[in-house]
Design a protein around this motif. Structure first.
Motif, PDB file in Angstrom:
ATOM      1  N   ARG A  93      -3.282 -46.341  93.880  1.00  0.00           N
ATOM      2  CA  ARG A  93      -2.075 -46.985  93.344  1.00  0.00           C
ATOM      3  C   ARG A  93      -1.835 -46.564  91.898  1.00  0.00           C
ATOM      4  O   ARG A  93      -0.700 -46.291  91.504  1.00  0.00           O
ATOM      5  N   VAL A  94      -2.901 -46.497  91.107  1.00  0.00           N
ATOM      6  CA  VAL A  94      -2.759 -46.041  89.720  1.00  0.00           C
ATOM      7  C   VAL A  94      -2.236 -44.601  89.717  1.00  0.00           C
ATOM      8  O   VAL A  94      -1.300 -44.258  88.986  1.00  0.00           O
ATOM      9  N   TYR A  95      -2.812 -43.770  90.574  1.00  0.00           N
ATOM     10  CA  TYR A  95      -2.401 -42.369  90.648  1.00  0.00           C
ATOM     11  C   TYR A  95      -0.917 -42.262  90.997  1.00  0.00           C
ATOM     12  O   TYR A  95      -0.158 -41.532  90.354  1.00  0.00           O
ATOM     13  N   ASP A  96      -0.495 -43.014  92.025  1.00  0.00           N
ATOM     14  CA  ASP A  96       0.902 -42.950  92.462  1.00  0.00           C
ATOM     15  C   ASP A  96       1.848 -43.403  91.341  1.00  0.00           C
ATOM     16  O   ASP A  96       2.921 -42.841  91.170  1.00  0.00           O
ATOM     17  N   ASP A  97       1.436 -44.425  90.593  1.00  0.00           N
ATOM     18  CA  ASP A  97       2.282 -44.938  89.506  1.00  0.00           C
ATOM     19  C   ASP A  97       2.341 -43.984  88.323  1.00  0.00           C
ATOM     20  O   ASP A  97       3.383 -43.834  87.703  1.00  0.00           O
ATOM     21  N   GLN A  98       1.218 -43.401  87.967  1.00  0.00           N
ATOM     22  CA  GLN A  98       1.127 -42.710  86.678  1.00  0.00           C
ATOM     23  C   GLN A  98       1.031 -41.190  86.768  1.00  0.00           C
ATOM     24  O   GLN A  98       1.397 -40.504  85.818  1.00  0.00           O
ATOM     25  N   CYS A  99       0.496 -40.669  87.836  1.00  0.00           N
ATOM     26  CA  CYS A  99       0.154 -39.245  87.860  1.00  0.00           C
ATOM     27  C   CYS A  99       0.988 -38.432  88.841  1.00  0.00           C
ATOM     28  O   CYS A  99       1.234 -37.244  88.608  1.00  0.00           O
ATOM     29  N   ALA A 100       1.430 -39.078  89.945  1.00  0.00           N
ATOM     30  CA  ALA A 100       2.044 -38.333  91.048  1.00  0.00           C
ATOM     31  C   ALA A 100       3.332 -37.624  90.638  1.00  0.00           C
ATOM     32  O   ALA A 100       3.672 -36.600  91.212  1.00  0.00           O
ATOM     33  N   ARG A 101       4.035 -38.161  89.635  1.00  0.00           N
ATOM     34  CA  ARG A 101       5.283 -37.482  89.256  1.00  0.00           C
ATOM     35  C   ARG A 101       5.018 -36.093  88.665  1.00  0.00           C
ATOM     36  O   ARG A 101       5.902 -35.246  88.653  1.00  0.00           O
ATOM     37  N   CYS A 102       3.818 -35.843  88.193  1.00  0.00           N
ATOM     38  CA  CYS A 102       3.503 -34.519  87.643  1.00  0.00           C
ATOM     39  C   CYS A 102       2.455 -33.753  88.443  1.00  0.00           C
ATOM     40  O   CYS A 102       2.349 -32.535  88.296  1.00  0.00           O
ATOM     41  N   HIS A 103       1.649 -34.461  89.231  1.00  0.00           N
ATOM     42  CA  HIS A 103       0.560 -33.796  89.956  1.00  0.00           C
ATOM     43  C   HIS A 103       0.585 -34.164  91.432  1.00  0.00           C
ATOM     44  O   HIS A 103       0.431 -35.326  91.782  1.00  0.00           O
ATOM     45  N   GLU A 104       0.723 -33.157  92.320  1.00  0.00           N
ATOM     46  CA  GLU A 104       0.578 -33.373  93.759  1.00  0.00           C
ATOM     47  C   GLU A 104      -0.868 -33.749  94.046  1.00  0.00           C
ATOM     48  O   GLU A 104      -1.779 -33.026  93.628  1.00  0.00           O
ATOM     49  N   PRO A 105      -1.125 -34.849  94.783  1.00  0.00           N
ATOM     50  CA  PRO A 105      -2.519 -35.188  95.083  1.00  0.00           C
ATOM     51  C   PRO A 105      -3.123 -34.363  96.219  1.00  0.00           C
ATOM     52  O   PRO A 105      -4.309 -34.084  96.203  1.00  0.00           O
TER      53      PRO A 105
END
Ligand code: HEC
Length: 118
Positions: free
Chosen positions: A41-53
């Motif tokens: 959830r943290v990743y989706d909120d903060q990181c996903a807009r710049c990094h594909e998981p």
């Protein structure tokens, strides 16, 4: 003849539909435990807009699939471990903002645990 055509058309459409199925997997499908889910959830909120998981193709930053499975981070050149990646998350790098003020130490911990599953 028309029947045969309809059969192959259906098959082709089915195959195309499967290929385009980029449906988001649920936490259960990914086999995530509660801490990993919290990190996701943290990743989706903060990181996903710049990094594909789940891909290595770049957005604003590099895709992070397998980020912990490599010895060194491709861009930063640091060893890919919790300490150095945690540091990048807290302080940022170049165009990447730091999250040391936005995220709690617990959230960063959860995030790292999740990133080990990528
Ligand atoms: C505004 C876009 C943006 C956001 C949001 C962002 N990043 Fe980044 N990130 C980047 C860019 C751009 C780089 C490449 C920096 C460089 O050139 O060294 C990067 C680099 C990284 C690297 C190092 C990659 C390497 O090969 O050296 C990691 C790990 C990383 N980011 C993780 C995260 C995590 C985790 C989050 C969420 C907390 C996040 N980033 C949020 C843009 C972003």
């Amino acid at each position: 003849m028309a029947q045969k055509f309809a059969f192959w058309l259906t098959l082709a459409l089915l195959l195309a539909a499967t290929a385009c199925d980029e449906r988001r997997k649920s936490d259960t499908e990914l086999g995530l435990n509660p801490q990993q889910s919290a990190g996701r959830r943290v990743y989706d909120d903060q990181c996903a807009r710049c990094h594909e998981p789940y891909s290595t193709s770049g957005k604003k930053g590099p895709g992070l699939k397998g980020v912990f499975k490599q010895k060194f981070l491709p861009l930063a050149g640091f060893p890919a471990n919790d300490e150095r990646i945690g540091e990048i998350i807290r302080s940022g790098r170049k165009e990447m903002p730091g999250f040391g003020q936005t995220l709690t130490p617990q959230q960063i911990e959860d995030l790292l645990v999740y990133m080990h599953t990528l």
